[in-house]
Design an enzyme around this catalytic site. Structure first.
Site, mmCIF file in Angstrom:
data_model
loop_
_atom_site.group_PDB
_atom_site.id
_atom_site.type_symbol
_atom_site.label_atom_id
_atom_site.label_comp_id
_atom_site.label_asym_id
_atom_site.label_seq_id
_atom_site.Cartn_x
_atom_site.Cartn_y
_atom_site.Cartn_z
ATOM 1 N N GLY A 101 2.728 -4.110 8.659
ATOM 2 C CA GLY A 101 2.774 -5.498 8.167
ATOM 3 C C GLY A 101 1.591 -6.313 8.662
ATOM 4 O O GLY A 101 1.342 -7.419 8.170
ATOM 5 N N CYS B 176 3.050 -3.218 4.135
ATOM 6 C CA CYS B 176 2.199 -2.091 4.545
ATOM 7 C C CYS B 176 2.928 -1.409 5.701
ATOM 8 O O CYS B 176 4.109 -1.698 5.928
ATOM 9 C CB CYS B 176 0.785 -2.547 4.894
ATOM 10 S SG CYS B 176 0.638 -3.635 6.316
ATOM 11 N N ASP C 143 0.880 -1.174 0.000
ATOM 12 C CA ASP C 143 0.000 0.000 0.000
ATOM 13 C C ASP C 143 0.917 1.224 0.000
ATOM 14 O O ASP C 143 2.149 1.105 -0.177
ATOM 15 C CB ASP C 143 -0.997 -0.054 1.176
ATOM 16 C CG ASP C 143 -0.323 0.149 2.536
ATOM 17 O OD1 ASP C 143 0.911 0.255 2.603
ATOM 18 O OD2 ASP C 143 -1.063 0.194 3.539
ATOM 19 N N HIS C 144 0.329 2.393 0.218
ATOM 20 C CA HIS C 144 1.118 3.640 0.198
ATOM 21 C C HIS C 144 2.213 3.647 1.265
ATOM 22 O O HIS C 144 3.293 4.183 1.054
ATOM 23 C CB HIS C 144 0.190 4.851 0.377
ATOM 24 C CG HIS C 144 -0.673 4.745 1.591
ATOM 25 N ND1 HIS C 144 -1.749 3.869 1.640
ATOM 26 C CD2 HIS C 144 -0.636 5.348 2.799
ATOM 27 C CE1 HIS C 144 -2.328 3.963 2.826
ATOM 28 N NE2 HIS C 144 -1.661 4.847 3.553
ATOM 29 N N ARG D 127 9.199 -32.519 11.057
ATOM 30 C CA ARG D 127 8.157 -32.186 12.040
ATOM 31 C C ARG D 127 7.354 -30.946 11.640
ATOM 32 O O ARG D 127 6.176 -30.808 11.987
ATOM 33 C CB ARG D 127 8.764 -32.001 13.434
ATOM 34 C CG ARG D 127 9.677 -30.799 13.585
ATOM 35 C CD ARG D 127 10.408 -30.832 14.910
ATOM 36 N NE ARG D 127 11.130 -29.601 15.184
ATOM 37 C CZ ARG D 127 12.307 -29.260 14.623
ATOM 38 N NH1 ARG D 127 12.875 -30.062 13.745
ATOM 39 N NH2 ARG D 127 12.897 -28.124 14.944
ATOM 40 N N HIS D 128 7.991 -30.064 10.892
ATOM 41 C CA HIS D 128 7.293 -28.842 10.481
ATOM 42 C C HIS D 128 6.189 -29.151 9.456
ATOM 43 O O HIS D 128 5.171 -28.470 9.407
ATOM 44 C CB HIS D 128 8.289 -27.834 9.928
ATOM 45 C CG HIS D 128 9.333 -27.462 10.928
ATOM 46 N ND1 HIS D 128 9.026 -26.832 12.118
ATOM 47 C CD2 HIS D 128 10.673 -27.673 10.944
ATOM 48 C CE1 HIS D 128 10.138 -26.648 12.816
ATOM 49 N NE2 HIS D 128 11.148 -27.155 12.122
ATOM 50 N N ARG E 209 3.086 -30.183 11.263
ATOM 51 C CA ARG E 209 2.395 -29.031 11.861
ATOM 52 C C ARG E 209 1.640 -28.231 10.817
ATOM 53 O O ARG E 209 0.513 -27.771 11.057
ATOM 54 C CB ARG E 209 3.414 -28.142 12.580
ATOM 55 C CG ARG E 209 3.969 -28.840 13.817
ATOM 56 C CD ARG E 209 5.241 -28.245 14.337
ATOM 57 N NE ARG E 209 5.765 -29.048 15.428
ATOM 58 C CZ ARG E 209 6.971 -28.927 15.924
ATOM 59 N NH1 ARG E 209 7.811 -28.029 15.449
ATOM 60 N NH2 ARG E 209 7.366 -29.717 16.916
ATOM 61 N N ARG F 221 7.073 0.721 7.801
ATOM 62 C CA ARG F 221 7.397 1.844 8.696
ATOM 63 C C ARG F 221 8.248 1.426 9.885
ATOM 64 O O ARG F 221 8.580 2.245 10.725
ATOM 65 C CB ARG F 221 6.094 2.488 9.195
ATOM 66 C CG ARG F 221 5.361 3.264 8.096
ATOM 67 C CD ARG F 221 4.052 3.842 8.596
ATOM 68 N NE ARG F 221 3.437 4.690 7.565
ATOM 69 C CZ ARG F 221 2.137 4.924 7.466
ATOM 70 N NH1 ARG F 221 1.296 4.363 8.325
ATOM 71 N NH2 ARG F 221 1.664 5.697 6.519
ATOM 72 N N HIS G 34 10.622 -23.150 8.893
ATOM 73 C CA HIS G 34 9.659 -23.786 9.792
ATOM 74 C C HIS G 34 8.215 -23.705 9.318
ATOM 75 O O HIS G 34 7.422 -24.587 9.638
ATOM 76 C CB HIS G 34 9.738 -23.147 11.186
ATOM 77 C CG HIS G 34 10.998 -23.493 11.916
ATOM 78 N ND1 HIS G 34 11.191 -23.206 13.247
ATOM 79 C CD2 HIS G 34 12.147 -24.102 11.496
ATOM 80 C CE1 HIS G 34 12.398 -23.621 13.618
ATOM 81 N NE2 HIS G 34 13.001 -24.152 12.568
HETATM 82 C C1 RB5 Z 1 -1.843 2.775 6.477
HETATM 83 O O1 RB5 Z 1 -1.834 4.003 7.102
HETATM 84 C C2 RB5 Z 1 -1.669 1.653 7.478
HETATM 85 O O2 RB5 Z 1 -2.781 1.552 8.291
HETATM 86 C C3 RB5 Z 1 -1.391 0.345 6.763
HETATM 87 O O3 RB5 Z 1 -0.268 0.485 5.977
HETATM 88 C C4 RB5 Z 1 -1.098 -0.865 7.622
HETATM 89 O O4 RB5 Z 1 -0.124 -0.598 8.593
HETATM 90 C C5 RB5 Z 1 -2.257 -1.588 8.145
HETATM 91 O O5 RB5 Z 1 -2.136 -2.627 8.815
#
Ligand code: RB5
Length: 139
Positions: free
Chosen positions: A67, A64, A11-12, A131-132, A135, A108, A97
């Site tokens: 994440g 994102c 995403d952005h 083993r993995h 699972r 970020r 695993h």
């Molecule tokens: C976007 O601002 C932010 O919410 C998105 O990138 C992400 O972290 C969401 O889980």
């Protein structure tokens, strides 16, 4: 059998890191977003998982801000095992695993150098099986 394809989408909040990673890994297929304009992360998670699921060998990278959104969205798809990694040790372990077919990076909360190492580790590490495997079958 089709060749293995590697996809990336963000995403952005992941756009900047995605752009940097693509310079280092030019063979990765970019599924967007293509600008830093605000978009909805599930749209890109769905786009990427659809491509990854076309071939068992395919893998993907999602980015994102934290994440977490990308992880939640990707893991809703049967056959997707997406692992969130904020360092290369975790990126290696999600392959060893968890046989992860999607690496999720927190755009970020990871620096570019660690993100590059994480992608390298994810792409070069094999599933340990044993083993993995047992699972994973229980998922
Ligand atoms: C976007 O601002 C932010 O919410 C998105 O990138 C992400 O972290 C969401 O889980």
């Amino acid at each position: 059998m089709q060749n293995k394809n590697i996809y990336i989408a963000s995403d952005h909040a992941g756009f900047d890191l995605k752009t940097k990673l693509l310079k280092n890994f030019p063979k990765i297929n970019d599924l967007g977003t293509k600008t830093d304009e605000s978009v909805d992360y599930p749209d890109f998670a769905h786009k990427l998982t659809k491509e990854v699921l076309k071939n068992k060998k395919n893998v993907g990278i999602l980015i994102c801000g934290t994440g977490v959104g990308m992880s939640i969205a990707a893991n809703r798809k049967k056959g997707i095992r997406a692992g969130l990694a904020n360092n290369s040790k975790i990126a290696r372990l999600i392959r060893k695993h968890n046989d992860a077919n999607v690496l999720v990076l927190p755009g970020r909360f990871i620096n570019t150098s660690e993100a590059k190492k994480s992608v390298q580790a994810f792409l070069s590490t094999k599933f340990e099986s044993g083993r993995h495997k047992r699972r994973i079958k229980k998922l």
